[in-house]
Write a protein that holds these residues in place. Structure first.
Motif, PDB file in Angstrom:
ATOM      1  N   ARG A  69      39.689  32.488  10.412  1.00  0.00           N
ATOM      2  CA  ARG A  69      38.871  32.397   9.203  1.00  0.00           C
ATOM      3  C   ARG A  69      37.420  32.761   9.421  1.00  0.00           C
ATOM      4  O   ARG A  69      36.769  33.228   8.509  1.00  0.00           O
ATOM      5  CB  ARG A  69      38.950  30.986   8.655  1.00  0.00           C
ATOM      6  N   LYS A  86      29.842  34.460   3.454  1.00  0.00           N
ATOM      7  CA  LYS A  86      31.234  34.309   3.009  1.00  0.00           C
ATOM      8  C   LYS A  86      32.027  33.384   3.921  1.00  0.00           C
ATOM      9  O   LYS A  86      32.849  32.601   3.437  1.00  0.00           O
ATOM     10  CB  LYS A  86      31.903  35.684   2.910  1.00  0.00           C
ATOM     11  N   SER A  87      31.801  33.469   5.227  1.00  0.00           N
ATOM     12  CA  SER A  87      32.575  32.612   6.134  1.00  0.00           C
ATOM     13  C   SER A  87      32.232  31.142   5.906  1.00  0.00           C
ATOM     14  O   SER A  87      33.124  30.290   5.884  1.00  0.00           O
ATOM     15  CB  SER A  87      32.361  33.014   7.592  1.00  0.00           C
ATOM     16  N   GLU A  90      33.620  30.132   2.342  1.00  0.00           N
ATOM     17  CA  GLU A  90      35.075  29.942   2.362  1.00  0.00           C
ATOM     18  C   GLU A  90      35.448  28.620   3.011  1.00  0.00           C
ATOM     19  O   GLU A  90      36.366  27.936   2.555  1.00  0.00           O
ATOM     20  CB  GLU A  90      35.752  31.112   3.066  1.00  0.00           C
ATOM     21  N   LEU A  91      34.749  28.254   4.071  1.00  0.00           N
ATOM     22  CA  LEU A  91      35.020  26.957   4.703  1.00  0.00           C
ATOM     23  C   LEU A  91      34.706  25.811   3.744  1.00  0.00           C
ATOM     24  O   LEU A  91      35.465  24.843   3.645  1.00  0.00           O
ATOM     25  CB  LEU A  91      34.204  26.800   5.984  1.00  0.00           C
ATOM     26  N   GLU A  93      34.485  25.926   0.395  1.00  0.00           N
ATOM     27  CA  GLU A  93      35.213  25.973  -0.874  1.00  0.00           C
ATOM     28  C   GLU A  93      36.719  25.880  -0.722  1.00  0.00           C
ATOM     29  O   GLU A  93      37.445  25.848  -1.712  1.00  0.00           O
ATOM     30  CB  GLU A  93      34.822  27.249  -1.624  1.00  0.00           C
ATOM     31  N   ASP A  94      37.212  25.806   0.493  1.00  0.00           N
ATOM     32  CA  ASP A  94      38.651  25.719   0.738  1.00  0.00           C
ATOM     33  C   ASP A  94      39.131  24.298   0.479  1.00  0.00           C
ATOM     34  O   ASP A  94      39.007  23.424   1.321  1.00  0.00           O
ATOM     35  CB  ASP A  94      38.961  26.122   2.172  1.00  0.00           C
ATOM     36  N   THR A  95      39.686  24.064  -0.696  1.00  0.00           N
ATOM     37  CA  THR A  95      40.169  22.723  -1.024  1.00  0.00           C
ATOM     38  C   THR A  95      41.634  22.527  -0.633  1.00  0.00           C
ATOM     39  O   THR A  95      42.136  21.412  -0.692  1.00  0.00           O
ATOM     40  CB  THR A  95      39.993  22.425  -2.523  1.00  0.00           C
ATOM     41  N   ALA A  96      42.305  23.589  -0.226  1.00  0.00           N
ATOM     42  CA  ALA A  96      43.689  23.440   0.232  1.00  0.00           C
ATOM     43  C   ALA A  96      43.725  22.853   1.634  1.00  0.00           C
ATOM     44  O   ALA A  96      44.614  22.081   1.979  1.00  0.00           O
ATOM     45  CB  ALA A  96      44.402  24.787   0.204  1.00  0.00           C
ATOM     46  N   PHE A  97      42.763  23.204   2.459  1.00  0.00           N
ATOM     47  CA  PHE A  97      42.735  22.773   3.848  1.00  0.00           C
ATOM     48  C   PHE A  97      41.764  21.617   4.054  1.00  0.00           C
ATOM     49  O   PHE A  97      41.999  20.721   4.840  1.00  0.00           O
ATOM     50  CB  PHE A  97      42.349  23.967   4.725  1.00  0.00           C
ATOM     51  N   CYS A 104      34.495  17.888   7.503  1.00  0.00           N
ATOM     52  CA  CYS A 104      35.111  18.941   8.313  1.00  0.00           C
ATOM     53  C   CYS A 104      35.843  18.277   9.477  1.00  0.00           C
ATOM     54  O   CYS A 104      35.257  17.454  10.185  1.00  0.00           O
ATOM     55  CB  CYS A 104      34.033  19.884   8.835  1.00  0.00           C
TER      56      CYS A 104
END
Length: 193
Positions: A69, A86-87, A90-91, A93-97, A104
């Motif tokens: 990622r 973006k990296s 993405e970390l 805003e990633d609500t799936a993970f 974190c």
């Protein structure tokens, strides 16, 4: 993937979920075994100790996720500002993970285990060093026309990673909406470079 590898990955996924929400020390092997529905013998076949399981979680589950990622996009860019932004976005805003309530998983493990276990500390320091190096190299490779020396790139990388770690911790208190304020200022900062 073999049946043994599939079982090992399933155990690590369950360990990740439990440790992410509860912490490493608060998660017992008995609880992990109960969640996996394996026997103790099957668990201990894959992981002789909780420490070995924790180190495998870092090296086989969290590490590859970071590599995929974060590091990959930083290595293959001509626009380091956008790639770094973006990296991080993405970390965050990633609500799936990730779940803002729990922060974190790597930051949590650093806070919990770095002062207590030298093996954990070494693996996590390697993750930090790799991430730091990738950001600094991305900056250096894309600012060749400027006067950015390696030391300045290293300072910028430290600043960016520290900001990510900090906003993840604050997100536990304030929730995911606080991330947008951080991302806005991160973008402003990157545009000054």
């Amino acid at each position: 993937m073999s049946k043994g590898s599939t079982t090992r990955q399933r155990i690590l996924k369950i360990c990740f979920d439990l440790i992410y929400k509860q912490g490493y020390q608060a998660t017992s092997i008995d609880e992990i075994i109960k969640q996996t529905t394996l026997t103790k013998g099957a668990f201990y076949y894959h992981f002789k100790t909780k420490e070995i399981m924790g180190l495998a979680l870092l090296q086989e589950f969290i590490g590859p996720a970071l590599e995929k990622r974060v590091f990959h996009s930083l290595r293959h860019t001509t626009n380091f500002r956008l790639s770094i932004y973006k990296s991080i976005a993405e970390l965050l805003e990633d609500t799936a993970f990730f779940d803002s309530r729990y922060g974190c998983p790597l930051v949590n493990l650093i806070e919990e285990m770095a002062p207590l276990n030298p093996k954990f500390s070494k693996v996590m320091a390697d993750f930090y060093d790799n991430w730091h190096r990738e950001i600094a190299l991305s900056i250096q490779n894309n600012l060749n026309h400027c006067t950015t020396d390696p030391e300045r790139s290293n300072q910028i990388a430290t600043f960016i990673i520290s900001g990510y770690h900090g906003i993840r911790s604050i997100g536990k208190l304030k929730g995911a909406p606080i991330y947008q304020s951080y991302l806005h200022e991160l973008q402003n900062y990157l545009n000054t470079l």
